[in-house]
Design an enzyme around this catalytic site. Structure first.
Site, PDB file in Angstrom:
ATOM      1  N   HIS A  30      25.096  44.348  66.567  1.00 57.81           N
ATOM      2  CA  HIS A  30      25.462  45.377  67.556  1.00 57.81           C
ATOM      3  C   HIS A  30      24.556  45.280  68.783  1.00 57.81           C
ATOM      4  CE1 HIS A  30      26.909  47.947  63.942  1.00 57.81           C
ATOM      5  NE2 HIS A  30      27.985  47.548  64.598  1.00 57.81           N
ATOM      6  N   LYS A  59      35.533  55.810  57.887  1.00 62.23           N
ATOM      7  CA  LYS A  59      34.889  55.327  56.664  1.00 62.23           C
ATOM      8  C   LYS A  59      33.963  56.341  55.989  1.00 62.23           C
ATOM      9  CE  LYS A  59      34.459  51.777  59.246  1.00 62.23           C
ATOM     10  NZ  LYS A  59      33.790  50.686  59.927  1.00 62.23           N
ATOM     11  N   ARG A  71      33.742  39.483  65.340  1.00 63.79           N
ATOM     12  CA  ARG A  71      32.988  38.506  64.553  1.00 63.79           C
ATOM     13  C   ARG A  71      33.867  37.358  64.086  1.00 63.79           C
ATOM     14  NH1 ARG A  71      30.881  43.125  60.758  1.00 63.79           N
ATOM     15  NH2 ARG A  71      33.064  43.541  61.139  1.00 63.79           N
ATOM     16  N   SER A 114      27.488  46.393  59.085  1.00 64.46           N
ATOM     17  CA  SER A 114      26.735  47.588  58.677  1.00 64.46           C
ATOM     18  C   SER A 114      26.913  47.827  57.185  1.00 64.46           C
ATOM     19  CB  SER A 114      27.226  48.817  59.436  1.00 64.46           C
ATOM     20  OG  SER A 114      26.944  48.708  60.798  1.00 64.46           O
TER      21      SER A 114
HETATM   22  O1  PNS Z   1      32.234  50.590  64.089  1.00 66.41           O
HETATM   23  P1  PNS Z   1      33.653  50.997  63.825  1.00 66.41           P
HETATM   24  O2  PNS Z   1      33.748  51.773  62.540  1.00 66.41           O
HETATM   25  O3  PNS Z   1      34.618  49.847  63.886  1.00 66.41           O
HETATM   26  O4  PNS Z   1      34.033  52.021  65.003  1.00 66.41           O
HETATM   27  C1  PNS Z   1      35.262  52.668  64.965  1.00 66.41           C
HETATM   28  C2  PNS Z   1      35.406  53.572  66.221  1.00 66.41           C
HETATM   29  C3  PNS Z   1      34.341  54.634  66.269  1.00 66.41           C
HETATM   30  C4  PNS Z   1      35.349  52.724  67.467  1.00 66.41           C
HETATM   31  C5  PNS Z   1      36.814  54.182  66.047  1.00 66.41           C
HETATM   32  O5  PNS Z   1      36.883  54.824  64.819  1.00 66.41           O
HETATM   33  C6  PNS Z   1      37.142  55.181  67.134  1.00 66.41           C
HETATM   34  O6  PNS Z   1      37.507  54.797  68.236  1.00 66.41           O
HETATM   35  N1  PNS Z   1      37.030  56.486  66.782  1.00 66.41           N
HETATM   36  C7  PNS Z   1      37.338  57.571  67.685  1.00 66.41           C
HETATM   37  C8  PNS Z   1      38.667  58.215  67.283  1.00 66.41           C
HETATM   38  C9  PNS Z   1      39.813  57.482  67.917  1.00 66.41           C
HETATM   39  O7  PNS Z   1      39.922  57.348  69.112  1.00 66.41           O
HETATM   40  N2  PNS Z   1      40.714  56.991  67.057  1.00 66.41           N
HETATM   41  C10 PNS Z   1      41.860  56.228  67.489  1.00 66.41           C
HETATM   42  C11 PNS Z   1      41.533  54.763  67.546  1.00 66.41           C
HETATM   43  S1  PNS Z   1      43.030  53.850  67.600  1.00 66.41           S
END
Ligand code: PNS
Length: 351
Positions: free
Chosen positions: A200, A224, A273, A311
């Site tokens: 990250h 998650k 990745r 992570s």
């Molecule tokens: O590190 P991650 O778990 O891949 O991050 C996921 C994240 C935080 C980027 C995603 O869950 C997110 O954008 N959450 C905010 C809620 C949202 O906008 N959801 C719709 C995404 S299509």
């Protein structure tokens, strides 16, 4: 007075209250001829709203939401009534108060608008109108425009706003735009960061070399079910990015597109990745663009040495008391080892 064009075309607006000088049809027509006839979403601010005719015309032509500022109680009531007449009651917000105070509150709340109308009473001197113009820069989103109606061309100080005045009979209409060279190229780097890894950090660092400012957005309610609270995750990121001058950390409680929109950002950075990341990232980026068409997801390829790193792997190793040295930044190594150790195998397999 009627709405000239758009979905509410032909709707007759309520009677003009005493003391209000409505924008003439000719000027309204000329304003929209210059701005473009129809629009694809965005927020509009109508200052010294009077009957609200300009903001309502903008809603009719495709703006999504409008905020009206009007100090006169009766006029504010007329704006509300006109919103109902046009069928836009849900899309308009009327702030009853003086322009100066309401501008201060709007700036403090971080609101941004794509279009601002200001039609101050003719008795207000050009210098005072210029002061209002100077304040509008903080409220305009990148590329945003402002239209000022006045008896004399206003005089403003800020060079963030560029524009020109045109005369229509006894009225000067000044069209202003936030000039591009002053725009901060802002990018948002969102994630669960449970915890932040060296992978990250590499992506954030590389994004910070491309953009003027990077906001690391830590998702509060991520799918998650993170092990650490959002405050703990944000604190760890703060320790790691503290020395990066153009990086800040914020908690994101809600949709990513709303977070971006509120900050006037259209670029989101994601690290990729391997091919396995692609499916989900592709889906998210398409969905986000459906919700916010200006939104762009920019992918930064993970460095080869981090392509295996996640992570969830860090959580699993640390939960069994294994060493995550080299996988998370040294500054947070001890804290991560302590916070994540509990002997519980991690169930999630991605992250
Ligand atoms: O590190 P991650 O778990 O891949 O991050 C996921 C994240 C935080 C980027 C995603 O869950 C997110 O954008 N959450 C905010 C809620 C949202 O906008 N959801 C719709 C995404 S299509």
């Amino acid at each position: 007075m009627r709405i000239i064009a758009g979905t509410a075309r032909g709707v007759r607006l309520g009677p003009v209250p005493n003391g209000v000088r409505p924008t003439s049809d000719r000027v309204r027509e000329a304003v929209f001829n210059s701005l473009g006839q129809f629009f694809d979403g965005g927020e509009v601010l109508d200052l010294y709203a009077g009957t609200g005719a300009l903001g309502i015309e903008a809603l009719s032509r495709g703006y999504e939401r409008a905020v009206f500022v009007e100090i006169n109680n009766r006029a504010a009531g007329v704006v509300r009534e006109n919103l109902v007449r046009a069928g836009f009651a849900e899309r308009g917000e009327v702030l009853r108060g003086g322009v100066e105070g309401e501008l201060e509150r709007l700036v403090a709340s971080g609101r941004k608008f794509h279009l601002i109308f200001a039609d101050p009473p003719y008795r207000i001197p050009p210098k005072e109108i210029g002061d209002v113009v100077d304040r509008l820069a903080a409220l305009l989103s990148p590329g945003g425009r402002a239209v000022i109606e006045s008896r004399h061309p206003p005089v403003w100080d800020t060079d963030i706003m560029k524009g020109e005045s045109r005369r229509y009979g006894g009225t000067f209409v000044t069209f202003l735009e936030r000039s591009e060279e002053h725009l901060v190229k802002l990018a948002i780097c969102p994630g669960s960061f449970d915890p932040i890894t060296v992978g990250h950090v590499d992506v954030i660092n590389r994004a910070a070399h491309i953009y003027d400012h990077v906001i690391v957005a830590v998702g509060k309610n991520v799918r998650k079910g993170p092990r650490l609270t959002v405050e703990e995750r944000a604190r760890l990121i703060g320790k790691v990015t503290g020395l990066m001058e153009n990086v800040s950390v914020e908690i994101m409680d809600g949709l990513l597109v709303e977070f971006a929109r509120e900050r006037g950002a259209t670029v989101v950075i994601k690290g990729l990745r391997a091919g396995s990341d692609f499916e989900s990232e592709f889906q998210q980026s398409q969905l986000n663009r459906t919700l916010y068409p200006k939104f762009e997801t920019v992918f930064i390829m993970a460095a080869a040495e981090h392509s295996f790193l996640s992570s969830s792997a860090v959580r699993e190793i640390a939960s069994y008391g294994g060493s995550v040295h080299g996988l998370v930044p040294d500054e947070i190594l001890d804290i991560v080892q302590r916070l994540y150790v509990d002997g519980q195998a991690e169930k999630s397999n991605k992250g």
